[in-house]
Structures are given as C-alpha cells and as structure tokens.
Scaffold this motif. Structure first.
Motif, PDB file in Angstrom:
ATOM      1  N   ILE A 109      55.746  61.026  71.295  1.00 36.11           N
ATOM      2  CA  ILE A 109      57.007  60.604  71.881  1.00 36.11           C
ATOM      3  C   ILE A 109      57.250  59.130  71.564  1.00 36.11           C
ATOM      4  O   ILE A 109      58.364  58.740  71.196  1.00 36.11           O
ATOM      5  CB  ILE A 109      57.031  60.873  73.400  1.00 36.11           C
ATOM      6  CG1 ILE A 109      57.145  62.390  73.641  1.00 36.11           C
ATOM      7  CG2 ILE A 109      58.171  60.117  74.084  1.00 36.11           C
ATOM      8  CD1 ILE A 109      56.908  62.822  75.070  1.00 36.11           C
ATOM      9  N   CYS A 110      56.213  58.316  71.693  1.00 33.11           N
ATOM     10  CA  CYS A 110      56.340  56.892  71.362  1.00 33.11           C
ATOM     11  C   CYS A 110      56.727  56.708  69.906  1.00 33.11           C
ATOM     12  O   CYS A 110      57.566  55.858  69.584  1.00 33.11           O
ATOM     13  CB  CYS A 110      55.038  56.151  71.667  1.00 33.11           C
ATOM     14  SG  CYS A 110      54.701  56.008  73.433  1.00 33.11           S
ATOM     15  N   ARG A 111      56.149  57.489  69.039  1.00 35.85           N
ATOM     16  CA  ARG A 111      56.516  57.429  67.619  1.00 35.85           C
ATOM     17  C   ARG A 111      57.997  57.752  67.454  1.00 35.85           C
ATOM     18  O   ARG A 111      58.715  57.079  66.717  1.00 35.85           O
ATOM     19  CB  ARG A 111      55.672  58.407  66.804  1.00 35.85           C
ATOM     20  CG  ARG A 111      55.942  58.324  65.313  1.00 35.85           C
ATOM     21  CD  ARG A 111      55.083  59.266  64.469  1.00 35.85           C
ATOM     22  NE  ARG A 111      53.673  59.076  64.733  1.00 35.85           N
ATOM     23  CZ  ARG A 111      52.840  60.036  65.186  1.00 35.85           C
ATOM     24  NH1 ARG A 111      53.294  61.253  65.422  1.00 35.85           N
ATOM     25  NH2 ARG A 111      51.571  59.790  65.377  1.00 35.85           N
ATOM     26  N   GLY A 112      58.465  58.779  68.169  1.00 34.57           N
ATOM     27  CA  GLY A 112      59.874  59.153  68.107  1.00 34.57           C
ATOM     28  C   GLY A 112      60.799  58.090  68.659  1.00 34.57           C
ATOM     29  O   GLY A 112      61.949  57.985  68.250  1.00 34.57           O
ATOM     30  N   LEU A 113      60.286  57.290  69.593  1.00 37.90           N
ATOM     31  CA  LEU A 113      61.070  56.209  70.187  1.00 37.90           C
ATOM     32  C   LEU A 113      60.898  54.886  69.440  1.00 37.90           C
ATOM     33  O   LEU A 113      61.482  53.874  69.811  1.00 37.90           O
ATOM     34  CB  LEU A 113      60.654  56.015  71.654  1.00 37.90           C
ATOM     35  CG  LEU A 113      60.992  57.166  72.599  1.00 37.90           C
ATOM     36  CD1 LEU A 113      60.233  57.015  73.912  1.00 37.90           C
ATOM     37  CD2 LEU A 113      62.495  57.235  72.841  1.00 37.90           C
TER      38      LEU A 113
ATOM     39  N   ILE B 177      58.241  52.938  69.306  1.00 31.81           N
ATOM     40  CA  ILE B 177      57.524  51.943  70.101  1.00 31.81           C
ATOM     41  C   ILE B 177      56.048  52.301  70.140  1.00 31.81           C
ATOM     42  O   ILE B 177      55.659  53.427  69.834  1.00 31.81           O
ATOM     43  CB  ILE B 177      58.065  51.842  71.548  1.00 31.81           C
ATOM     44  CG1 ILE B 177      57.902  53.164  72.281  1.00 31.81           C
ATOM     45  CG2 ILE B 177      59.509  51.367  71.569  1.00 31.81           C
ATOM     46  CD1 ILE B 177      58.146  53.083  73.772  1.00 31.81           C
ATOM     47  N   SER B 178      55.235  51.335  70.543  1.00 33.55           N
ATOM     48  CA  SER B 178      53.806  51.601  70.701  1.00 33.55           C
ATOM     49  C   SER B 178      53.549  52.194  72.087  1.00 33.55           C
ATOM     50  O   SER B 178      54.388  52.085  72.990  1.00 33.55           O
ATOM     51  CB  SER B 178      53.006  50.304  70.538  1.00 33.55           C
ATOM     52  OG  SER B 178      53.241  49.450  71.650  1.00 33.55           O
ATOM     53  N   VAL B 179      52.398  52.784  72.248  1.00 33.16           N
ATOM     54  CA  VAL B 179      52.001  53.324  73.550  1.00 33.16           C
ATOM     55  C   VAL B 179      51.923  52.191  74.571  1.00 33.16           C
ATOM     56  O   VAL B 179      52.334  52.350  75.725  1.00 33.16           O
ATOM     57  CB  VAL B 179      50.657  54.080  73.445  1.00 33.16           C
ATOM     58  CG1 VAL B 179      50.168  54.517  74.814  1.00 33.16           C
ATOM     59  CG2 VAL B 179      50.794  55.279  72.512  1.00 33.16           C
ATOM     60  N   ILE B 180      51.456  51.029  74.140  1.00 35.61           N
ATOM     61  CA  ILE B 180      51.382  49.868  75.034  1.00 35.61           C
ATOM     62  C   ILE B 180      52.776  49.501  75.526  1.00 35.61           C
ATOM     63  O   ILE B 180      52.985  49.273  76.717  1.00 35.61           O
ATOM     64  CB  ILE B 180      50.699  48.672  74.329  1.00 35.61           C
ATOM     65  CG1 ILE B 180      49.233  48.988  74.086  1.00 35.61           C
ATOM     66  CG2 ILE B 180      50.871  47.391  75.128  1.00 35.61           C
ATOM     67  CD1 ILE B 180      48.518  48.010  73.200  1.00 35.61           C
ATOM     68  N   GLU B 181      53.743  49.467  74.614  1.00 34.76           N
ATOM     69  CA  GLU B 181      55.120  49.160  75.011  1.00 34.76           C
ATOM     70  C   GLU B 181      55.653  50.194  75.992  1.00 34.76           C
ATOM     71  O   GLU B 181      56.368  49.853  76.932  1.00 34.76           O
ATOM     72  CB  GLU B 181      56.039  49.117  73.790  1.00 34.76           C
ATOM     73  CG  GLU B 181      55.849  47.911  72.899  1.00 34.76           C
ATOM     74  CD  GLU B 181      56.686  48.029  71.646  1.00 34.76           C
ATOM     75  OE1 GLU B 181      57.747  47.376  71.603  1.00 34.76           O
ATOM     76  OE2 GLU B 181      56.295  48.783  70.732  1.00 34.76           O
TER      77      GLU B 181
END
Length: 80
Positions: free
Chosen positions: A55-59, A61-65
């Motif tokens: 999901i983060c990749r799709g958005l 952004i990083s997981v941290i973000e």
C-alpha cells in the motif's frame, strides 16, 4: 480507536492527498482490488506487513512515512 481503524483512516488521508481511488491504489500497490476493499471496509482487522508495504508503494511513501501520524500514538490507539 483500534489499530485497524487508524490504518483505514491513514490510508484514506493519503489517498485523498494523492487523489487516488481504491481501484487506482490497488493497481499501483499490486494488491487485488478485493484486498484493498476488505481493508478499507474493515473486514480485514489485522493487515499484514507485506500488504501495508505494498500500500505504501502504491501511495509513493515509505512505511516510516505512513506511520508518522498522530493516529498511531499510544494515546490514540486501544486494543479493545
């Protein structure tokens, strides 16, 4: 709020920011649309790390973000 509710709220915030639909997020994340719908509708209450990473990749952004949000502070989360 329960962790899965915070997760849904955060995804919605980021989708709005990026002007993404659930379908577009499924395409960009590589997750089936049904998986995105199950997460967003609260049917999946324990989303796995791999799904969150996708999901983060799709958005874009990083997981941290993703987790840098007041939604995920101990004061805001409960495990009722």
């Amino acid at each position: 709020m329960e962790p899965y509710q915070a997760l849904i709220k955060r995804i919605k915030e980021l989708m709005k920011k990026e002007k993404l639909t659930k379908y577009k997020l499924s395409i960009q994340s590589g997750l089936p649309n049904s998986t995105i719908l199950n997460i967003m509708n609260g049917r999946t209450k324990s989303t796995g790390f791999l799904s969150i990473t996708n999901i983060c990749r799709g958005l874009n952004i990083s997981v941290i973000e993703f987790f840098q949000s007041e939604l995920f502070t101990p004061e805001n989360l409960s495990d009722d």
